[in-house]
Motif scaffolding. Structure first.
Motif, PDB file in Angstrom:
ATOM      1  N   GLY A 161      37.398  33.482  39.394  1.00 54.88           N
ATOM      2  CA  GLY A 161      36.034  33.478  38.920  1.00 54.88           C
ATOM      3  C   GLY A 161      35.672  32.141  38.314  1.00 54.88           C
ATOM      4  N   VAL A 162      34.382  31.920  38.204  1.00 54.32           N
ATOM      5  CA  VAL A 162      33.856  30.681  37.635  1.00 54.32           C
ATOM      6  C   VAL A 162      33.105  31.032  36.367  1.00 54.32           C
ATOM      7  CG1 VAL A 162      32.357  28.683  38.043  1.00 54.32           C
ATOM      8  CG2 VAL A 162      33.692  29.666  39.924  1.00 54.32           C
ATOM      9  N   LEU A 163      33.217  30.192  35.382  1.00 54.50           N
ATOM     10  CA  LEU A 163      32.536  30.418  34.118  1.00 54.50           C
ATOM     11  C   LEU A 163      31.064  30.732  34.319  1.00 54.50           C
ATOM     12  CD1 LEU A 163      34.134  27.602  31.942  1.00 54.50           C
ATOM     13  CD2 LEU A 163      34.499  30.051  31.704  1.00 54.50           C
ATOM     14  N   SER A 164      30.615  31.754  33.603  1.00 53.02           N
ATOM     15  CA  SER A 164      29.207  32.164  33.589  1.00 53.02           C
ATOM     16  C   SER A 164      28.728  32.775  34.889  1.00 53.02           C
ATOM     17  CB  SER A 164      28.297  30.978  33.216  1.00 53.02           C
ATOM     18  OG  SER A 164      28.605  30.528  31.918  1.00 53.02           O
ATOM     19  N   VAL A 165      29.648  33.052  35.802  1.00 56.11           N
ATOM     20  CA  VAL A 165      29.282  33.693  37.064  1.00 56.11           C
ATOM     21  C   VAL A 165      29.911  35.090  37.103  1.00 56.11           C
ATOM     22  CG1 VAL A 165      29.413  33.564  39.574  1.00 56.11           C
ATOM     23  CG2 VAL A 165      29.117  31.478  38.225  1.00 56.11           C
ATOM     24  N   VAL A 167      31.737  38.427  38.143  1.00 53.59           N
ATOM     25  CA  VAL A 167      32.891  38.756  38.996  1.00 53.59           C
ATOM     26  C   VAL A 167      32.932  40.268  39.175  1.00 53.59           C
ATOM     27  CG1 VAL A 167      35.400  38.777  39.168  1.00 53.59           C
ATOM     28  CG2 VAL A 167      34.240  36.755  38.313  1.00 53.59           C
ATOM     29  N   THR A 168      33.159  40.715  40.392  1.00 53.06           N
ATOM     30  CA  THR A 168      33.239  42.147  40.683  1.00 53.06           C
ATOM     31  C   THR A 168      34.604  42.474  41.268  1.00 53.06           C
ATOM     32  OG1 THR A 168      30.860  42.311  41.101  1.00 53.06           O
ATOM     33  CG2 THR A 168      32.229  44.066  41.967  1.00 53.06           C
ATOM     34  N   LEU A 169      35.273  43.450  40.679  1.00 52.49           N
ATOM     35  CA  LEU A 169      36.548  43.962  41.190  1.00 52.49           C
ATOM     36  C   LEU A 169      36.292  45.341  41.766  1.00 52.49           C
ATOM     37  CD1 LEU A 169      38.854  43.016  38.169  1.00 52.49           C
ATOM     38  CD2 LEU A 169      38.274  41.627  40.173  1.00 52.49           C
ATOM     39  N   ARG A 170      36.641  45.524  43.027  1.00 53.57           N
ATOM     40  CA  ARG A 170      36.331  46.784  43.701  1.00 53.57           C
ATOM     41  C   ARG A 170      37.596  47.626  43.884  1.00 53.57           C
ATOM     42  NH1 ARG A 170      32.740  43.103  45.877  1.00 53.57           N
ATOM     43  NH2 ARG A 170      30.557  43.800  45.913  1.00 53.57           N
ATOM     44  N   CYS A 171      37.473  48.920  43.564  1.00 49.73           N
ATOM     45  CA  CYS A 171      38.580  49.869  43.719  1.00 49.73           C
ATOM     46  C   CYS A 171      38.032  51.065  44.484  1.00 49.73           C
ATOM     47  CB  CYS A 171      39.108  50.295  42.348  1.00 49.73           C
ATOM     48  SG  CYS A 171      40.516  51.408  42.408  1.00 49.73           S
ATOM     49  N   ARG A 172      38.346  51.122  45.764  1.00 56.75           N
ATOM     50  CA  ARG A 172      37.816  52.171  46.633  1.00 56.75           C
ATOM     51  C   ARG A 172      38.969  53.109  46.973  1.00 56.75           C
ATOM     52  NH1 ARG A 172      33.087  52.377  49.715  1.00 56.75           N
ATOM     53  NH2 ARG A 172      33.188  53.597  51.632  1.00 56.75           N
ATOM     54  N   HIS A 225      34.101  55.136  44.886  1.00 54.12           N
ATOM     55  CA  HIS A 225      33.920  53.687  44.928  1.00 54.12           C
ATOM     56  C   HIS A 225      33.495  53.237  43.534  1.00 54.12           C
ATOM     57  CE1 HIS A 225      31.733  49.957  46.776  1.00 54.12           C
ATOM     58  NE2 HIS A 225      32.825  49.651  46.093  1.00 54.12           N
ATOM     59  N   VAL A 226      34.372  52.544  42.857  1.00 55.25           N
ATOM     60  CA  VAL A 226      34.091  52.077  41.501  1.00 55.25           C
ATOM     61  C   VAL A 226      34.232  50.570  41.467  1.00 55.25           C
ATOM     62  CG1 VAL A 226      34.768  52.168  39.092  1.00 55.25           C
ATOM     63  CG2 VAL A 226      34.857  54.233  40.479  1.00 55.25           C
ATOM     64  N   GLU A 227      33.289  49.909  40.861  1.00 57.66           N
ATOM     65  CA  GLU A 227      33.332  48.466  40.723  1.00 57.66           C
ATOM     66  C   GLU A 227      33.371  48.105  39.245  1.00 57.66           C
ATOM     67  OE1 GLU A 227      30.018  46.841  42.726  1.00 57.66           O
ATOM     68  OE2 GLU A 227      30.653  47.495  44.713  1.00 57.66           O
ATOM     69  N   LEU A 228      34.178  47.148  38.937  1.00 63.74           N
ATOM     70  CA  LEU A 228      34.232  46.595  37.586  1.00 63.74           C
ATOM     71  C   LEU A 228      33.509  45.255  37.614  1.00 63.74           C
ATOM     72  CD1 LEU A 228      35.285  46.395  34.680  1.00 63.74           C
ATOM     73  CD2 LEU A 228      37.365  45.371  35.623  1.00 63.74           C
ATOM     74  N   LEU A 273      42.919  38.145  37.492  1.00 63.82           N
ATOM     75  CA  LEU A 273      41.672  37.391  37.400  1.00 63.82           C
ATOM     76  C   LEU A 273      41.950  36.034  36.774  1.00 63.82           C
ATOM     77  CD1 LEU A 273      38.617  37.199  37.701  1.00 63.82           C
ATOM     78  CD2 LEU A 273      38.404  38.319  35.465  1.00 63.82           C
ATOM     79  N   GLN A 274      41.620  35.004  37.536  1.00 62.68           N
ATOM     80  CA  GLN A 274      41.756  33.636  37.045  1.00 62.68           C
ATOM     81  C   GLN A 274      40.371  33.034  36.861  1.00 62.68           C
ATOM     82  OE1 GLN A 274      44.114  31.646  40.003  1.00 62.68           O
ATOM     83  NE2 GLN A 274      46.020  32.695  39.438  1.00 62.68           N
TER      84      GLN A 274
END
Length: 283
Positions: A161-165, A167-172, A225-228, A273-274
């Motif tokens: 990820g980039v600062l201030s942008v 990020v979505t983590l998907r767990c399906r 389908h859950v997204e973080l 997550l980096q």
């Protein structure tokens, strides 16, 4: 032969009357007539028919079994003559020819289902018939499918990820409902905030546990389908008048784990997550 309330001779002795027939009355009866120097007899064979009765027929039997396991459904029936037993699945005759994995005992009193699949779920009916009637017993089978996370489970994906942008983590996940999903960060329950939310089908959840109520169309399975979503990961500091900023440390970086559980089992998938720093050109 002695008389009783259920059986006795009519006046004159020419007839034998039996009332309220019971299985014990079945047998061979002989009428014997004696005269001067002579004796005559005649035999009668009495067969008592009893309608079938299946033990436990009054209450449906429910079975919840894991996918890949086996189950034996019982059908102990009594009757006279002995009833013929057949099996139905969802109201249709059960297919027993290969490649069927169903086996019926020689007398039909038990049905063995092996290597269970989700499609084996359903209503199994044992039907006992003879010339006097019929009886039925219902077995309801639910095959529980352990949760499976799409994209693999047990491993770890690297997400940058980039600062201030955002990020979505998907767990399906897919499996027998209800499915429950929880998120961990670095091994501890994830703390939600206005900046860290859980999304499901486009909706923000107020808790980090979600119960799936939908169905994927497969028998006995549900799709979750859950997204973080992490937004505004860290405020971007103002650029210094000189030099540059590199390898910026952000507290949101870490190991995120999606854990999906049901009564059939547990699956998990991890995301590392980096957070990428932003280099500012020197002045």
């Amino acid at each position: 032969m002695t008389s009783s309330p259920e059986q006795g001779l009519v006046p004159g002795g020419g007839q034998l009357q039996i009332s309220a027939l019971q299985p014990s009355h079945q047998g061979r009866y002989t009428c014997l007539a004696r005269g001067e120097g002579a004796e005559t007899r005649k035999d009668f064979l009495v067969l008592v028919r009893v309608a079938p009765r299946i033990l436990g027929a009054g209450v449906p039997s429910e079975h919840s079994m894991l996918e890949g396991g086996e189950v034996r459904l019982e059908c102990q029936a009594e009757g006279q003559p002995p009833p013929q037993i057949s099996w139905l699945k969802d109201g249709q005759p059960l297919q027993l020819q290969p490649p069927s994995r169903a086996q019926v005992s020689p007398d039909g009193s038990s049905l063995l289902l092996e290597a269970l699949h989700a499609a084996d779920s359903g209503a199994y009916t044992c039907l006992a018939r003879n010339g006097a009637g019929e009886d039925a017993r219902l077995h309801v089978l639910s095959v529980l499918v352990p949760p499976v996370i799409e994209g693999g489970a047990g491993g770890s994906d690297v997400v940058r990820g980039v600062l201030s942008v955002a990020v979505t983590l998907r767990c399906r996940a897919r499996g027998s409902p209800p499915l429950r999903v929880s998120w961990l960060k670095d091994g501890l329950p994830l703390r939600l905030s206005p900046r860290v939310t859980l999304l499901s089908a486009g909706h923000v959840l107020s808790s980090w546990v979600c119960v799936a109520e939908g169905s994927s169309g497969d028998v006995g399975s549900a799709l979750l389908h859950v997204e973080l979503a992490l937004t505004s990961l860290s405020p971007l500091p103002p650029p210094p008048a000189w030099g540059r900023i590199s390898r910026t440390q952000v507290s949101d970086a870490g190991l995120y784990t999606c854990v999906v559980s049901s009564q059939a089992g547990v699956a998990d998938r991890s995301f590392t997550l980096q957070i990428l720093g932003i280099e500012e050109p020197g002045i």
